[in-house]
Scaffold this motif. Structure first.
Motif, PDB file in Angstrom:
ATOM      1  N   GLN A  59       6.189   6.446   9.337  1.00 30.49           N
ATOM      2  CA  GLN A  59       5.676   7.415  10.289  1.00 30.49           C
ATOM      3  C   GLN A  59       6.090   8.646  10.556  1.00 30.49           C
ATOM      4  OE1 GLN A  59       7.904   4.909  13.509  1.00 30.49           O
ATOM      5  NE2 GLN A  59       5.888   3.664  14.054  1.00 30.49           N
ATOM      6  N   MET A  60       7.287   9.006  10.058  1.00 28.11           N
ATOM      7  CA  MET A  60       7.697  10.452  10.026  1.00 28.11           C
ATOM      8  C   MET A  60       6.584  11.146   8.764  1.00 28.11           C
ATOM      9  SD  MET A  60      11.458  11.746   9.289  1.00 28.11           S
ATOM     10  CE  MET A  60      11.656  11.303   7.671  1.00 28.11           C
ATOM     11  N   ASN A  61       6.393  10.446   7.756  1.00 26.64           N
ATOM     12  CA  ASN A  61       5.357  11.172   6.770  1.00 26.64           C
ATOM     13  C   ASN A  61       4.108  11.310   7.515  1.00 26.64           C
ATOM     14  OD1 ASN A  61       7.397  11.276   4.823  1.00 26.64           O
ATOM     15  ND2 ASN A  61       6.558   9.670   3.509  1.00 26.64           N
ATOM     16  N   LEU A  62       3.461  10.242   8.018  1.00 20.44           N
ATOM     17  CA  LEU A  62       2.338  10.689   8.809  1.00 20.44           C
ATOM     18  C   LEU A  62       2.372  11.690   9.908  1.00 20.44           C
ATOM     19  CD1 LEU A  62       1.485   6.728   9.185  1.00 20.44           C
ATOM     20  CD2 LEU A  62       0.459   8.320   7.536  1.00 20.44           C
ATOM     21  N   VAL A  63       3.470  11.634  10.795  1.00 19.02           N
ATOM     22  CA  VAL A  63       3.479  12.800  11.515  1.00 19.02           C
ATOM     23  C   VAL A  63       3.407  14.249  11.080  1.00 19.02           C
ATOM     24  CG1 VAL A  63       4.962  13.892  13.390  1.00 19.02           C
ATOM     25  CG2 VAL A  63       4.507  11.491  13.477  1.00 19.02           C
ATOM     26  N   GLN A  64       4.156  14.246   9.928  1.00 16.45           N
ATOM     27  CA  GLN A  64       4.464  15.574   8.976  1.00 16.45           C
ATOM     28  C   GLN A  64       2.986  15.691   8.365  1.00 16.45           C
ATOM     29  OE1 GLN A  64       7.799  15.069   6.724  1.00 16.45           O
ATOM     30  NE2 GLN A  64       9.330  15.461   8.538  1.00 16.45           N
ATOM     31  N   GLY A  65       1.830  14.777   8.398  1.00 18.11           N
ATOM     32  CA  GLY A  65       0.771  15.058   7.270  1.00 18.11           C
ATOM     33  C   GLY A  65       0.869  14.861   6.115  1.00 18.11           C
ATOM     34  N   GLN A  66       1.878  13.890   5.660  1.00 20.78           N
ATOM     35  CA  GLN A  66       1.982  13.822   4.237  1.00 20.78           C
ATOM     36  C   GLN A  66       1.628  12.209   3.801  1.00 20.78           C
ATOM     37  OE1 GLN A  66       6.174  13.989   3.675  1.00 20.78           O
ATOM     38  NE2 GLN A  66       6.319  16.298   3.798  1.00 20.78           N
ATOM     39  N   GLN A  67       1.446  11.994   2.677  1.00 22.33           N
ATOM     40  CA  GLN A  67       0.830  10.559   2.321  1.00 22.33           C
ATOM     41  C   GLN A  67       2.181   9.699   2.158  1.00 22.33           C
ATOM     42  OE1 GLN A  67      -1.382  10.855  -1.271  1.00 22.33           O
ATOM     43  NE2 GLN A  67      -3.412  11.273  -0.066  1.00 22.33           N
ATOM     44  N   PRO A  68       2.193   8.703   2.768  1.00 21.77           N
ATOM     45  CA  PRO A  68       3.341   7.660   2.679  1.00 21.77           C
ATOM     46  C   PRO A  68       3.518   7.080   1.529  1.00 21.77           C
ATOM     47  CG  PRO A  68       2.218   6.761   4.346  1.00 21.77           C
ATOM     48  CD  PRO A  68       1.285   8.254   3.927  1.00 21.77           C
ATOM     49  N   THR A  69       2.890   7.340   0.402  1.00 24.13           N
ATOM     50  CA  THR A  69       2.393   6.570  -0.492  1.00 24.13           C
ATOM     51  C   THR A  69       3.554   5.643  -1.200  1.00 24.13           C
ATOM     52  OG1 THR A  69       0.616   7.860  -1.223  1.00 24.13           O
ATOM     53  CG2 THR A  69       1.116   6.085  -2.887  1.00 24.13           C
ATOM     54  N   GLY A  70       4.517   6.448  -1.494  1.00 23.87           N
ATOM     55  CA  GLY A  70       5.845   5.714  -2.283  1.00 23.87           C
ATOM     56  C   GLY A  70       6.712   4.812  -1.056  1.00 23.87           C
ATOM     57  N   VAL A  71       6.524   5.433  -0.005  1.00 24.63           N
ATOM     58  CA  VAL A  71       7.508   4.539   1.113  1.00 24.63           C
ATOM     59  C   VAL A  71       6.642   3.479   1.604  1.00 24.63           C
ATOM     60  CG1 VAL A  71       8.197   4.841   3.323  1.00 24.63           C
ATOM     61  CG2 VAL A  71       8.000   7.100   2.032  1.00 24.63           C
ATOM     62  N   VAL A  72       5.333   3.373   1.399  1.00 25.35           N
ATOM     63  CA  VAL A  72       4.652   2.185   1.592  1.00 25.35           C
ATOM     64  C   VAL A  72       4.947   1.232   0.687  1.00 25.35           C
ATOM     65  CG1 VAL A  72       2.327   1.046   1.514  1.00 25.35           C
ATOM     66  CG2 VAL A  72       2.657   3.177   3.036  1.00 25.35           C
ATOM     67  N   LEU A  73       5.142   1.773  -0.573  1.00 22.71           N
ATOM     68  CA  LEU A  73       5.516   0.843  -1.760  1.00 22.71           C
ATOM     69  C   LEU A  73       6.944   0.448  -1.773  1.00 22.71           C
ATOM     70  CD1 LEU A  73       4.013  -0.034  -4.224  1.00 22.71           C
ATOM     71  CD2 LEU A  73       4.642   1.659  -5.618  1.00 22.71           C
ATOM     72  N   ASP A  74       7.708   1.183  -1.157  1.00 22.69           N
ATOM     73  CA  ASP A  74       8.943   0.735  -0.855  1.00 22.69           C
ATOM     74  C   ASP A  74       9.080  -0.444   0.496  1.00 22.69           C
ATOM     75  OD1 ASP A  74      10.837   2.270  -2.439  1.00 22.69           O
ATOM     76  OD2 ASP A  74      10.761   3.613  -0.875  1.00 22.69           O
ATOM     77  N   GLY A  75       8.178  -0.399   1.188  1.00 19.93           N
ATOM     78  CA  GLY A  75       8.248  -1.453   2.297  1.00 19.93           C
ATOM     79  C   GLY A  75       7.473  -2.520   1.646  1.00 19.93           C
ATOM     80  N   LEU A  76       6.633  -2.338   0.867  1.00 17.44           N
ATOM     81  CA  LEU A  76       6.001  -3.803   0.310  1.00 17.44           C
ATOM     82  C   LEU A  76       7.062  -4.280  -0.735  1.00 17.44           C
ATOM     83  CD1 LEU A  76       3.670  -5.610  -0.249  1.00 17.44           C
ATOM     84  CD2 LEU A  76       3.117  -3.950  -2.404  1.00 17.44           C
ATOM     85  N   MET A  77       8.048  -3.510  -1.484  1.00 18.01           N
ATOM     86  CA  MET A  77       8.807  -4.261  -2.181  1.00 18.01           C
ATOM     87  C   MET A  77      10.152  -4.702  -1.312  1.00 18.01           C
ATOM     88  SD  MET A  77       9.173  -2.082  -5.672  1.00 18.01           S
ATOM     89  CE  MET A  77       8.950  -0.121  -5.178  1.00 18.01           C
ATOM     90  N   ILE A  78      10.324  -4.324  -0.199  1.00 16.88           N
ATOM     91  CA  ILE A  78      11.561  -4.805   0.580  1.00 16.88           C
ATOM     92  C   ILE A  78      10.942  -6.202   1.211  1.00 16.88           C
ATOM     93  CG2 ILE A  78      12.404  -4.480   2.883  1.00 16.88           C
ATOM     94  CD1 ILE A  78      12.630  -1.429   1.924  1.00 16.88           C
ATOM     95  N   LEU A  79       9.618  -6.101   1.658  1.00 23.40           N
ATOM     96  CA  LEU A  79       9.046  -7.453   2.023  1.00 23.40           C
ATOM     97  C   LEU A  79       9.078  -8.407   1.010  1.00 23.40           C
ATOM     98  CD1 LEU A  79       7.304  -8.743   4.348  1.00 23.40           C
ATOM     99  CD2 LEU A  79       5.348  -7.995   3.064  1.00 23.40           C
ATOM    100  N   ILE A  80       8.791  -8.196  -0.075  1.00 22.28           N
ATOM    101  CA  ILE A  80       8.611  -9.125  -1.252  1.00 22.28           C
ATOM    102  C   ILE A  80      10.389  -9.516  -1.516  1.00 22.28           C
ATOM    103  CG2 ILE A  80       8.447  -9.389  -3.789  1.00 22.28           C
ATOM    104  CD1 ILE A  80       6.076  -7.629  -3.531  1.00 22.28           C
ATOM    105  N   ALA A  81      11.231  -8.791  -1.335  1.00 25.91           N
ATOM    106  CA  ALA A  81      12.708  -9.005  -1.528  1.00 25.91           C
ATOM    107  C   ALA A  81      13.105  -9.947  -0.434  1.00 25.91           C
ATOM    108  CB  ALA A  81      13.452  -7.605  -1.583  1.00 25.91           C
ATOM    109  N   GLY A  82      12.789  -9.653   1.069  1.00 23.29           N
ATOM    110  CA  GLY A  82      12.948 -10.576   1.749  1.00 23.29           C
ATOM    111  C   GLY A  82      12.329 -11.953   1.735  1.00 23.29           C
ATOM    112  N   ALA A  83      11.115 -12.048   1.140  1.00 23.65           N
ATOM    113  CA  ALA A  83      10.493 -13.513   0.758  1.00 23.65           C
ATOM    114  C   ALA A  83      11.383 -14.018  -0.240  1.00 23.65           C
ATOM    115  CB  ALA A  83       9.303 -13.429   0.415  1.00 23.65           C
ATOM    116  N   PHE A  84      11.915 -13.394  -1.142  1.00 25.05           N
ATOM    117  CA  PHE A  84      12.528 -14.240  -2.230  1.00 25.05           C
ATOM    118  C   PHE A  84      13.840 -14.533  -1.894  1.00 25.05           C
ATOM    119  CE2 PHE A  84      10.551 -11.530  -6.165  1.00 25.05           C
ATOM    120  CZ  PHE A  84       9.521 -12.511  -6.201  1.00 25.05           C
ATOM    121  N   LEU A  85      14.494 -13.669  -1.014  1.00 24.27           N
ATOM    122  CA  LEU A  85      16.101 -13.896  -0.531  1.00 24.27           C
ATOM    123  C   LEU A  85      15.845 -15.252   0.406  1.00 24.27           C
ATOM    124  CD1 LEU A  85      17.375 -10.464  -0.079  1.00 24.27           C
ATOM    125  CD2 LEU A  85      18.133 -12.108  -1.648  1.00 24.27           C
TER     126      LEU A  85
END
Length: 166
Positions: A59-85
């Motif tokens: 959300q902060m990246n979007l408000v600042q007009g930046q692409q949140p590409t890396g952060v979205v990938l972090d979120g995806l990996m965290i989601l996968i981590a939660g599923a694994f755990l």
């Protein structure tokens, strides 16, 4: 692809079951059950906490007009981590906890970014009608900019109006 999915959904659960039975023989069934429950609860809590932090960064990246590409990938990996755990097993727990470690995710983002660049270049090479730049992939952990002026294409589309004589 179907064979890989078959292996994924048969061999991994069998290996997990074998590891849990082996661990249970070393300790006790109660300790093994406790390990599965504790890692599930702890993993879900950590994944939820880190997922909320990633969402705030997006959300902060979007408000600042930046692409949140890396952060979205972090979120995806965290989601996968939660599923694994929350999946019972020793291997999946190790993978899940590893994905919750930020330096591990940064290393994976670099490798994923390189993999995506290669896939994009192969896709572009198979469609010889245009040339692609690496725009949009910089935020995947790569520290060097690969976009050059000759990689940028300026295209203008003009819609041709049809006349009644056509």
């Amino acid at each position: 692809m179907l064979f890989r999915l078959f292996l994924l959904f048969t061999l991994i659960p069998l290996a997990e079951l074998w590891l849990l039975l082996w661990f249970s023989s070393l300790t006790s069934p109660t300790v093994t059950f406790g390990l599965v429950v504790v890692t599930g609860i702890l993993g879900a809590w950590l994944a939820r906490k880190q997922g909320a932090q990633a969402w705030k960064k997006i959300q902060m990246n979007l408000v600042q007009g930046q692409q949140p590409t890396g952060v979205v990938l972090d979120g995806l990996m965290i989601l996968i981590a939660g599923a694994f755990l929350i999946t019972p097993g020793i291997m999946t727990d190790m993978l899940g906890f590893a994905l919750l470690i930020p330096p591990v995710r940064e290393l994976l983002k670099v490798h994923i970014g390189e993999w995506l660049r290669k896939k994009a270049m192969l896709q572009v090479q198979s469609h010889a009608s245009f040339h692609s730049s690496h725009a949009g992939f910089q935020d995947f952990g790569s520290t060097q900019s690969t976009v050059k002026e000759e990689d940028i294409i300026d295209v203008e589309f003009v819609r041709k109006e049809s006349s009644e004589t056509d």
